[in-house]
Design an enzyme around this catalytic site. Structure first.
Site, PDB file in Angstrom:
ATOM      1  N   GLU A   1       1.147  -1.653   0.452  1.00 46.63           N
ATOM      2  CA  GLU A   1      -0.139   0.156   0.171  1.00 46.63           C
ATOM      3  C   GLU A   1       1.143   1.283  -0.126  1.00 46.63           C
ATOM      4  O   GLU A   1       1.860   1.392   0.643  1.00 46.63           O
ATOM      5  CB  GLU A   1      -1.026   0.155   1.120  1.00 46.63           C
ATOM      6  CG  GLU A   1      -2.056   1.363   1.626  1.00 46.63           C
ATOM      7  CD  GLU A   1      -2.172   1.063   2.936  1.00 46.63           C
ATOM      8  OE1 GLU A   1      -1.826   0.660   3.529  1.00 46.63           O
ATOM      9  OE2 GLU A   1      -3.351   1.001   2.792  1.00 46.63           O
TER      10      GLU A   1
ATOM     11  N   HIS B   1       2.420   4.534   1.061  1.00 41.84           N
ATOM     12  CA  HIS B   1       2.627   4.886   2.042  1.00 41.84           C
ATOM     13  C   HIS B   1       3.410   6.887   1.940  1.00 41.84           C
ATOM     14  O   HIS B   1       4.503   6.978   2.653  1.00 41.84           O
ATOM     15  CB  HIS B   1       3.704   4.329   2.731  1.00 41.84           C
ATOM     16  CG  HIS B   1       2.629   3.468   3.505  1.00 41.84           C
ATOM     17  ND1 HIS B   1       1.745   2.279   3.504  1.00 41.84           N
ATOM     18  CD2 HIS B   1       2.290   3.186   5.372  1.00 41.84           C
ATOM     19  CE1 HIS B   1       1.243   1.224   4.485  1.00 41.84           C
ATOM     20  NE2 HIS B   1       1.137   1.785   5.079  1.00 41.84           N
TER      21      HIS B   1
ATOM     22  N   ASP C   1       2.912  -2.008   5.684  1.00 39.01           N
ATOM     23  CA  ASP C   1       2.190  -2.332   6.740  1.00 39.01           C
ATOM     24  C   ASP C   1       2.876  -4.368   6.705  1.00 39.01           C
ATOM     25  O   ASP C   1       2.547  -4.892   8.037  1.00 39.01           O
ATOM     26  CB  ASP C   1       0.956  -2.194   5.685  1.00 39.01           C
ATOM     27  CG  ASP C   1       0.201  -1.132   6.072  1.00 39.01           C
ATOM     28  OD1 ASP C   1       0.794  -0.203   7.097  1.00 39.01           O
ATOM     29  OD2 ASP C   1      -0.788  -0.985   5.859  1.00 39.01           O
TER      30      ASP C   1
ATOM     31  N   HIS D   1      -1.686  -3.777   9.137  1.00 31.67           N
ATOM     32  CA  HIS D   1      -3.234  -2.914   7.940  1.00 31.67           C
ATOM     33  C   HIS D   1      -4.430  -2.984   8.457  1.00 31.67           C
ATOM     34  O   HIS D   1      -5.517  -3.596   8.502  1.00 31.67           O
ATOM     35  CB  HIS D   1      -2.732  -3.807   6.566  1.00 31.67           C
ATOM     36  CG  HIS D   1      -3.889  -2.938   5.500  1.00 31.67           C
ATOM     37  ND1 HIS D   1      -3.394  -1.525   4.920  1.00 31.67           N
ATOM     38  CD2 HIS D   1      -4.649  -4.047   4.711  1.00 31.67           C
ATOM     39  CE1 HIS D   1      -4.309  -1.814   3.879  1.00 31.67           C
ATOM     40  NE2 HIS D   1      -4.851  -2.441   4.102  1.00 31.67           N
TER      41      HIS D   1
ATOM     42  N   GLU E   1      -7.379  -2.331   7.871  1.00 37.55           N
ATOM     43  CA  GLU E   1      -8.351  -2.446   6.593  1.00 37.55           C
ATOM     44  C   GLU E   1      -8.226  -3.674   7.255  1.00 37.55           C
ATOM     45  O   GLU E   1      -9.467  -4.667   6.475  1.00 37.55           O
ATOM     46  CB  GLU E   1      -8.591  -2.280   5.200  1.00 37.55           C
ATOM     47  CG  GLU E   1      -8.093  -0.787   5.295  1.00 37.55           C
ATOM     48  CD  GLU E   1      -7.374   0.155   5.482  1.00 37.55           C
ATOM     49  OE1 GLU E   1      -6.558  -0.158   5.807  1.00 37.55           O
ATOM     50  OE2 GLU E   1      -7.495   1.304   4.590  1.00 37.55           O
TER      51      GLU E   1
ATOM     52  N   HIS F   1      -1.858   7.406   8.845  1.00 33.00           N
ATOM     53  CA  HIS F   1      -1.811   6.789   8.147  1.00 33.00           C
ATOM     54  C   HIS F   1      -0.058   7.766   7.301  1.00 33.00           C
ATOM     55  O   HIS F   1      -0.843   8.078   6.610  1.00 33.00           O
ATOM     56  CB  HIS F   1      -2.253   5.648   6.701  1.00 33.00           C
ATOM     57  CG  HIS F   1      -1.785   5.726   5.411  1.00 33.00           C
ATOM     58  ND1 HIS F   1      -1.663   4.192   5.761  1.00 33.00           N
ATOM     59  CD2 HIS F   1      -1.984   6.538   4.653  1.00 33.00           C
ATOM     60  CE1 HIS F   1      -1.249   4.266   4.027  1.00 33.00           C
ATOM     61  NE2 HIS F   1      -1.499   5.233   3.678  1.00 33.00           N
TER      62      HIS F   1
ATOM     63  N   GLU G   1       4.008   5.519  11.846  1.00 33.98           N
ATOM     64  CA  GLU G   1       4.751   5.273  10.543  1.00 33.98           C
ATOM     65  C   GLU G   1       5.880   4.822  10.272  1.00 33.98           C
ATOM     66  O   GLU G   1       6.969   4.486  10.314  1.00 33.98           O
ATOM     67  CB  GLU G   1       3.817   4.191   9.799  1.00 33.98           C
ATOM     68  CG  GLU G   1       2.839   2.923   9.761  1.00 33.98           C
ATOM     69  CD  GLU G   1       1.683   3.288   9.245  1.00 33.98           C
ATOM     70  OE1 GLU G   1       0.846   1.960   8.072  1.00 33.98           O
ATOM     71  OE2 GLU G   1       1.363   3.925   8.570  1.00 33.98           O
TER      72      GLU G   1
HETATM   73 ZN    ZN Z   1       0.721   1.002   7.020  1.00 37.08          ZN
HETATM   74 MN    MN Z   2      -2.703   0.286   5.691  1.00 32.07          MN
END
Ligand code: ZN
Ligand code: MN
Length: 270
Positions: free
Chosen positions: A34, A36, A45, A120, A122, A177, A182
């Site tokens: 994904e 970032h 993630d 992650h 989701e 996010h 992160e």
């Molecule tokens: Zn992430």
């Molecule tokens: Mn994610």
């Protein structure tokens, strides 16, 4: 890593003996591919829960399964959305079936304790579903004693670290996010993959309370990051990782009891 904790690095007779004699918790990291933001790699993630799993396994004498590196579709309010180039996702049924199959296979080889570390946001309920279907299938095969813990690593932060990382106020986990947490963790674990000169300074995303399908792209920051991250530092990353490893090692001891060996290292585990 001095201790061999990754299952795929072991020869099968060694793994077989570990499973039978040590009754280890097999830790399964699940991530995503994904975007970032412009400053972080797309593997955040996956690489973060994988590294945390390795450190927890070293500290507690357990094992780490190969990471599931794809996850459920990125959502605008928690990952920027699935429309960004590079964000490469699974349909829910595929993720559920993958988690179910992997758990069932570990059980078939004698593993009876597992921990799923989600990297992650989701993925959450699809991991629940994969775990549930695996346990239902195993029960029908007469395997009733499999136990599985599910841990969202970011919840294991301490209030002191939150205050240190966001002196002007914590924006909440969904808007994090590609944000301070992160970015700081990646600066600590993989500085060679971070470009701080490109870290966004824009305001946190401002989303309505409802969701639209297809999404309203005008509400999504074009950077892909949902909050600013220029205040990220390696030291913040070290504190996050210390919290996460300590918290999750404690959680495994609590969930699985005395069977967890205490093999705390003399060196700092974080
Ligand atoms: Zn992430
Ligand atoms: Mn994610």
């Amino acid at each position: 890593m001095s201790d061999a904790v990754r299952i795929e690095h072991l020869a099968w007779p060694v793994y077989d003996r570990r499973v039978r004699e040590d009754e280890p918790v097999v830790i399964l990291p699940v991530g995503s591919l994904e975007q970032h933001g412009p400053h972080l790699p797309m593997n955040c993630d996956a690489v973060i829960p994988t590294t945390l799993a390795e450190r927890v396994a070293v500290r507690t004498g357990n094992l780490v399964a190969p990471t599931i590196c794809y996850g459920y579709k990125s959502q605008p309010k928690s990952g920027g959305g699935n429309h960004f180039t590079g964000t490469t996702s699974l349909d829910a049924a595929t993720l559920v079936a993958t988690v179910r199959d992997v758990i069932r296979e570990f059980a078939r080889h004698g593993v009876r304790k597992m921990a799923v570390i989600d990297g992650h946001y989701e993925n959450n309920m699809f991991l629940v579903e994969g775990i549930d279907l695996a346990l239902r299938e195993l029960g029908r095969d007469g395997i009733e004693d499999m136990r599985i813990a599910k841990l969202p690593y970011w919840e294991y932060v301490t209030p002191a670290t939150i205050d240190y990382a966001w002196p002007d106020g914590f924006p909440g986990w969904p808007l994090e996010h590609a944000g301070v947490m992160e970015t700081s963790v990646m600066l600590y674990l993989h500085p060679e993959l971070v470009d701080m000169a490109k870290a966004p300074r824009h305001a946190p995303a401002d989303f309505p309370i409802y969701d639209l399908y297809p999404p309203d792209l005008s509400r999504i920051p074009s950077s892909g990051a949902l909050s600013p991250s220029h205040i990220a530092t390696e030291e913040k990353g070290r504190r996050f990782v210390d919290d996460y490893v300590s918290g999750m090692a404690g959680a495994l001891a609590e969930a699985f009891g005395a069977k967890i060996r205490s093999r705390r290292k003399s060196t700092h585990a974080g």
